[in-house]
Enzyme design. Sequence first.
Site, mmCIF file in Angstrom:
data_model
loop_
_atom_site.group_PDB
_atom_site.id
_atom_site.type_symbol
_atom_site.label_atom_id
_atom_site.label_comp_id
_atom_site.label_asym_id
_atom_site.label_seq_id
_atom_site.Cartn_x
_atom_site.Cartn_y
_atom_site.Cartn_z
ATOM 1 N N HIS A 76 0.784 -1.217 -0.130
ATOM 2 C CA HIS A 76 0.021 0.074 -0.026
ATOM 3 C C HIS A 76 0.645 1.099 0.217
ATOM 4 O O HIS A 76 1.736 1.430 0.701
ATOM 5 C CB HIS A 76 -0.977 -0.119 1.256
ATOM 6 C CG HIS A 76 -1.598 1.135 1.543
ATOM 7 N ND1 HIS A 76 -1.604 2.327 2.443
ATOM 8 C CD2 HIS A 76 -2.634 1.687 0.574
ATOM 9 C CE1 HIS A 76 -2.595 3.074 2.410
ATOM 10 N NE2 HIS A 76 -3.273 2.845 1.106
ATOM 11 N N SER A 77 0.443 2.106 -1.144
ATOM 12 C CA SER A 77 1.191 3.669 -1.041
ATOM 13 C C SER A 77 2.728 3.455 -1.081
ATOM 14 O O SER A 77 3.357 2.914 -1.958
ATOM 15 C CB SER A 77 0.791 4.303 0.420
ATOM 16 O OG SER A 77 1.086 5.585 0.095
ATOM 17 N N TYR A 78 3.454 3.755 -0.407
ATOM 18 C CA TYR A 78 4.814 3.960 -0.072
ATOM 19 C C TYR A 78 5.476 2.271 -0.056
ATOM 20 O O TYR A 78 6.498 2.023 -0.798
ATOM 21 C CB TYR A 78 5.592 4.493 1.168
ATOM 22 C CG TYR A 78 6.891 3.748 1.681
ATOM 23 C CD1 TYR A 78 8.058 4.004 1.192
ATOM 24 C CD2 TYR A 78 6.781 3.042 2.978
ATOM 25 C CE1 TYR A 78 9.298 3.716 1.591
ATOM 26 C CE2 TYR A 78 7.973 2.478 3.229
ATOM 27 C CZ TYR A 78 9.172 2.752 2.668
ATOM 28 O OH TYR A 78 10.573 2.257 3.002
ATOM 29 N N GLY A 80 4.777 0.178 -2.286
ATOM 30 C CA GLY A 80 4.859 -0.200 -3.495
ATOM 31 C C GLY A 80 6.240 -0.577 -3.901
ATOM 32 O O GLY A 80 6.883 -0.999 -4.589
ATOM 33 N N HIS A 223 -7.444 7.237 0.272
ATOM 34 C CA HIS A 223 -6.553 6.428 0.191
ATOM 35 C C HIS A 223 -6.283 5.216 1.304
ATOM 36 O O HIS A 223 -6.052 4.106 0.488
ATOM 37 C CB HIS A 223 -5.289 7.115 0.481
ATOM 38 C CG HIS A 223 -4.014 6.837 0.339
ATOM 39 N ND1 HIS A 223 -3.325 6.213 -0.857
ATOM 40 C CD2 HIS A 223 -2.865 6.658 1.157
ATOM 41 C CE1 HIS A 223 -2.242 5.800 -0.712
ATOM 42 N NE2 HIS A 223 -1.898 6.063 0.431
#
Length: 242
Positions: A76-78, A80, A223
Amino acid sequence: MPTFLLVHGAWHSGRCWERVVPLLESAGHRVLAPSLTGYGDTAHLGGPGVGLDTHVEDVVGLIRAEDLSEVVLVGHSYAGLVVSSAANEVPERIAHLVYLDAMVPEHGESAVDVMPVTQRLIDLAVRSESGWRVPPPAELPPPLGLFGVTDTADIAWLRTLLSDQPVDCLRQPVRLDNPAARAIPRTHIHCVGAQPEGITRRPVPPVQPNGSPARVWQLPTGHDCMITMPAELSELLLRLVP
Protein backbone atom coordinates in the site's frame (compact mmCIF):
# COMPACT_ATOMS: atom_id res chain seq x y z
CA MET A 1 -3.62 -22.05 -0.46
CA PRO A 2 -1.79 -18.80 -1.28
CA THR A 3 -0.64 -16.65 1.63
CA PHE A 4 -1.48 -12.96 1.71
CA LEU A 5 1.33 -10.72 2.93
CA LEU A 6 -0.02 -7.21 3.50
CA VAL A 7 2.56 -4.43 3.74
CA HIS A 8 1.45 -1.08 5.11
CA GLY A 9 2.49 2.30 3.77
CA ALA A 10 4.31 5.28 5.25
CA TRP A 11 3.51 6.27 8.85
CA HIS A 12 1.11 3.34 9.36
CA SER A 13 1.53 0.02 11.14
CA GLY A 14 0.38 -3.51 10.45
CA ARG A 15 -2.72 -2.84 12.51
CA CYS A 16 -4.20 -0.81 9.66
CA TRP A 17 -5.21 -4.15 8.06
CA GLU A 18 -7.27 -5.31 11.06
CA ARG A 19 -10.54 -5.11 9.14
CA VAL A 20 -9.18 -6.99 6.13
CA VAL A 21 -7.29 -9.84 7.78
CA PRO A 22 -10.32 -11.73 9.17
CA LEU A 23 -12.13 -11.49 5.84
CA LEU A 24 -9.23 -13.12 3.99
CA GLU A 25 -8.73 -15.69 6.76
CA SER A 26 -12.40 -16.65 6.64
CA ALA A 27 -11.83 -17.64 3.01
CA GLY A 28 -9.19 -20.11 4.18
CA HIS A 29 -6.02 -18.12 3.59
CA ARG A 30 -3.09 -17.46 5.84
CA VAL A 31 -2.60 -13.72 6.26
CA LEU A 32 0.42 -11.85 7.60
CA ALA A 33 0.34 -8.10 8.24
CA PRO A 34 3.61 -7.14 9.93
CA SER A 35 4.65 -3.72 11.15
CA LEU A 36 7.80 -2.59 9.38
CA THR A 37 10.77 -1.45 11.45
CA GLY A 38 10.02 1.91 13.06
CA TYR A 39 6.24 1.59 13.14
CA GLY A 40 3.65 0.21 15.50
CA ASP A 41 5.17 -2.08 18.10
CA THR A 42 8.63 -1.39 16.63
CA ALA A 43 8.28 2.41 16.64
CA HIS A 44 11.09 2.61 19.20
CA LEU A 45 13.45 1.21 16.55
CA GLY A 46 12.85 4.11 14.19
CA GLY A 47 15.84 6.35 13.56
CA PRO A 48 18.17 7.82 10.94
CA GLY A 49 19.53 4.37 10.12
CA VAL A 50 16.14 3.05 9.02
CA GLY A 51 15.23 3.32 5.35
CA LEU A 52 13.72 1.55 2.39
CA ASP A 53 16.44 -1.08 2.49
CA THR A 54 15.49 -1.88 6.09
CA HIS A 55 11.87 -2.46 5.13
CA VAL A 56 12.78 -4.63 2.18
CA GLU A 57 14.86 -6.74 4.56
CA ASP A 58 11.86 -6.92 6.91
CA VAL A 59 9.65 -8.39 4.20
CA VAL A 60 12.23 -10.71 2.65
CA GLY A 61 13.30 -11.90 6.08
CA LEU A 62 9.72 -12.71 7.05
CA ILE A 63 9.12 -14.63 3.81
CA ARG A 64 12.23 -16.69 4.38
CA ALA A 65 11.74 -17.19 8.11
CA GLU A 66 8.18 -18.43 7.59
CA ASP A 67 9.23 -20.39 4.48
CA LEU A 68 6.41 -18.79 2.53
CA SER A 69 5.60 -19.61 -1.07
CA GLU A 70 2.73 -18.70 -3.39
CA VAL A 71 2.64 -15.30 -1.71
CA VAL A 72 0.20 -12.61 -2.79
CA LEU A 73 2.34 -9.62 -1.85
CA VAL A 74 0.29 -6.47 -1.33
CA GLY A 75 1.97 -3.07 -0.98
CA HIS A 76 0.00 0.00 0.00
CA SER A 77 1.21 3.48 -0.92
CA TYR A 78 4.95 3.82 -0.07
CA ALA A 79 5.10 0.02 0.26
CA GLY A 80 4.87 -0.24 -3.50
CA LEU A 81 8.60 0.46 -3.35
CA VAL A 82 9.07 -2.14 -0.62
CA VAL A 83 7.23 -4.99 -2.33
CA SER A 84 8.89 -4.26 -5.67
CA SER A 85 12.37 -4.67 -4.20
CA ALA A 86 11.29 -7.64 -2.06
CA ALA A 87 9.94 -9.45 -5.12
CA ASN A 88 13.25 -8.75 -6.82
CA GLU A 89 14.99 -10.66 -4.03
CA VAL A 90 12.71 -13.71 -3.84
CA PRO A 91 10.69 -13.87 -7.07
CA GLU A 92 10.30 -17.63 -6.85
CA ARG A 93 8.19 -17.21 -3.72
CA ILE A 94 5.80 -14.55 -5.07
CA ALA A 95 2.62 -15.60 -6.89
CA HIS A 96 1.21 -12.11 -7.40
CA LEU A 97 2.17 -8.49 -6.77
CA VAL A 98 -0.59 -6.06 -5.81
CA TYR A 99 0.01 -2.32 -5.92
CA LEU A 100 -2.68 -0.87 -3.67
CA ASP A 101 -2.90 2.85 -4.43
CA ALA A 102 0.85 2.50 -4.42
CA MET A 103 4.07 3.94 -5.78
CA VAL A 104 5.22 1.85 -8.74
CA PRO A 105 8.95 2.38 -9.37
CA GLU A 106 11.44 1.53 -12.08
CA HIS A 107 14.91 0.20 -11.31
CA GLY A 108 17.03 2.73 -9.41
CA GLU A 109 14.18 5.08 -8.57
CA SER A 110 13.32 6.49 -5.15
CA ALA A 111 10.04 7.81 -3.81
CA VAL A 112 10.95 11.25 -5.12
CA ASP A 113 11.25 9.93 -8.67
CA VAL A 114 7.86 8.25 -8.47
CA MET A 115 6.10 11.08 -6.62
CA PRO A 116 8.10 14.33 -6.74
CA VAL A 117 5.97 16.00 -4.07
CA THR A 118 7.81 13.84 -1.49
CA GLN A 119 10.85 16.07 -1.92
CA ARG A 120 9.05 18.61 0.26
CA LEU A 121 8.88 16.04 3.06
CA ILE A 122 12.57 15.27 2.73
CA ASP A 123 13.48 18.94 2.87
CA LEU A 124 11.38 19.48 6.00
CA ALA A 125 12.90 16.44 7.71
CA VAL A 126 16.47 17.45 6.91
CA ARG A 127 15.87 20.96 8.27
CA SER A 128 14.11 19.69 11.41
CA GLU A 129 15.71 19.25 14.81
CA SER A 130 16.01 15.49 14.34
CA GLY A 131 17.27 15.63 10.78
CA TRP A 132 15.36 12.44 9.87
CA ARG A 133 11.77 12.50 11.08
CA VAL A 134 8.93 12.95 8.59
CA PRO A 135 5.77 13.42 10.68
CA PRO A 136 2.36 12.21 9.48
CA PRO A 137 0.37 14.72 7.44
CA ALA A 138 -2.31 16.84 9.05
CA GLU A 139 -5.98 16.01 8.73
CA LEU A 140 -7.67 17.94 5.93
CA PRO A 141 -11.30 19.03 5.61
CA PRO A 142 -13.74 16.49 4.13
CA PRO A 143 -13.76 14.82 1.70
CA LEU A 144 -9.97 14.47 2.11
CA GLY A 145 -9.76 13.76 5.83
CA LEU A 146 -6.72 11.83 7.09
CA PHE A 147 -5.41 9.57 4.31
CA GLY A 148 -8.92 9.65 2.89
CA VAL A 149 -10.52 8.57 6.17
CA THR A 150 -13.30 10.97 7.18
CA ASP A 151 -15.30 9.16 9.88
CA THR A 152 -14.52 10.76 13.24
CA ALA A 153 -14.13 7.48 15.12
CA ASP A 154 -12.01 5.97 12.37
CA ILE A 155 -9.71 9.02 12.32
CA ALA A 156 -9.24 8.77 16.09
CA TRP A 157 -8.32 5.09 15.74
CA LEU A 158 -6.04 5.75 12.78
CA ARG A 159 -4.09 8.34 14.75
CA THR A 160 -3.13 5.65 17.27
CA LEU A 161 -1.41 3.70 14.46
CA LEU A 162 0.79 6.45 13.08
CA SER A 163 4.50 7.02 13.64
CA ASP A 164 7.08 9.31 12.06
CA GLN A 165 8.58 8.16 8.75
CA PRO A 166 12.39 7.90 8.53
CA VAL A 167 13.60 10.13 5.73
CA ASP A 168 15.75 7.46 4.06
CA CYS A 169 12.57 5.57 3.19
CA LEU A 170 12.02 8.33 0.64
CA ARG A 171 15.63 8.71 -0.50
CA GLN A 172 16.90 5.17 -1.02
CA PRO A 173 16.41 3.65 -4.49
CA VAL A 174 14.73 0.38 -5.33
CA ARG A 175 16.63 -2.50 -6.88
CA LEU A 176 14.78 -4.19 -9.72
CA ASP A 177 17.51 -6.00 -11.62
CA ASN A 178 16.35 -9.62 -11.36
CA PRO A 179 14.80 -10.71 -14.69
CA ALA A 180 12.85 -13.46 -12.93
CA ALA A 181 10.77 -10.86 -11.09
CA ARG A 182 9.35 -9.61 -14.39
CA ALA A 183 7.38 -12.84 -14.74
CA ILE A 184 5.32 -12.16 -11.60
CA PRO A 185 1.73 -11.14 -12.44
CA ARG A 186 0.67 -7.71 -11.21
CA THR A 187 -2.57 -6.05 -10.27
CA HIS A 188 -3.06 -2.36 -9.58
CA ILE A 189 -5.89 -1.22 -7.30
CA HIS A 190 -6.51 2.52 -7.41
CA CYS A 191 -8.47 4.46 -4.83
CA VAL A 192 -10.32 7.06 -6.87
CA GLY A 193 -11.88 9.18 -4.14
CA ALA A 194 -10.72 12.73 -3.40
CA GLN A 195 -6.96 13.31 -3.70
CA PRO A 196 -4.89 15.98 -1.91
CA GLU A 197 -3.30 18.63 -4.10
CA GLY A 198 0.01 17.61 -5.61
CA ILE A 199 -0.64 13.87 -5.50
CA THR A 200 -0.43 12.36 -8.96
CA ARG A 201 -0.47 8.76 -10.09
CA ARG A 202 1.67 7.37 -12.85
CA PRO A 203 -0.32 5.81 -15.68
CA VAL A 204 -0.18 2.03 -15.69
CA PRO A 205 1.41 0.73 -18.90
CA PRO A 206 -1.06 -1.29 -20.99
CA VAL A 207 1.18 -4.37 -20.81
CA GLN A 208 2.65 -5.93 -17.67
CA PRO A 209 6.37 -6.77 -17.51
CA ASN A 210 5.43 -10.44 -18.08
CA GLY A 211 3.66 -9.55 -21.34
CA SER A 212 0.10 -9.92 -20.06
CA PRO A 213 -2.44 -7.11 -20.37
CA ALA A 214 -2.44 -4.70 -17.46
CA ARG A 215 -5.00 -5.30 -14.72
CA VAL A 216 -6.28 -2.14 -13.03
CA TRP A 217 -9.19 -2.07 -10.61
CA GLN A 218 -10.73 0.87 -8.80
CA LEU A 219 -12.30 1.48 -5.41
CA PRO A 220 -14.47 4.59 -4.98
CA THR A 221 -12.88 5.72 -1.73
CA GLY A 222 -9.93 7.54 -0.22
CA HIS A 223 -6.35 6.35 0.13
CA ASP A 224 -6.74 4.11 3.20
CA CYS A 225 -9.23 1.75 1.61
CA MET A 226 -8.36 -1.01 4.06
CA ILE A 227 -10.09 1.14 6.67
CA THR A 228 -12.90 2.67 4.62
CA MET A 229 -13.80 -0.26 2.32
CA PRO A 230 -12.32 -3.45 3.83
CA ALA A 231 -15.01 -5.79 2.48
CA GLU A 232 -14.72 -4.46 -1.05
CA LEU A 233 -10.92 -4.58 -0.93
CA SER A 234 -10.96 -8.14 0.39
CA GLU A 235 -13.33 -9.18 -2.38
CA LEU A 236 -10.91 -7.86 -4.99
CA LEU A 237 -7.93 -9.57 -3.38
CA LEU A 238 -9.74 -12.89 -3.27
CA ARG A 239 -10.39 -12.64 -7.00
CA LEU A 240 -6.64 -13.06 -7.51
CA VAL A 241 -6.43 -16.55 -6.03
CA PRO A 242 -8.00 -19.89 -6.99
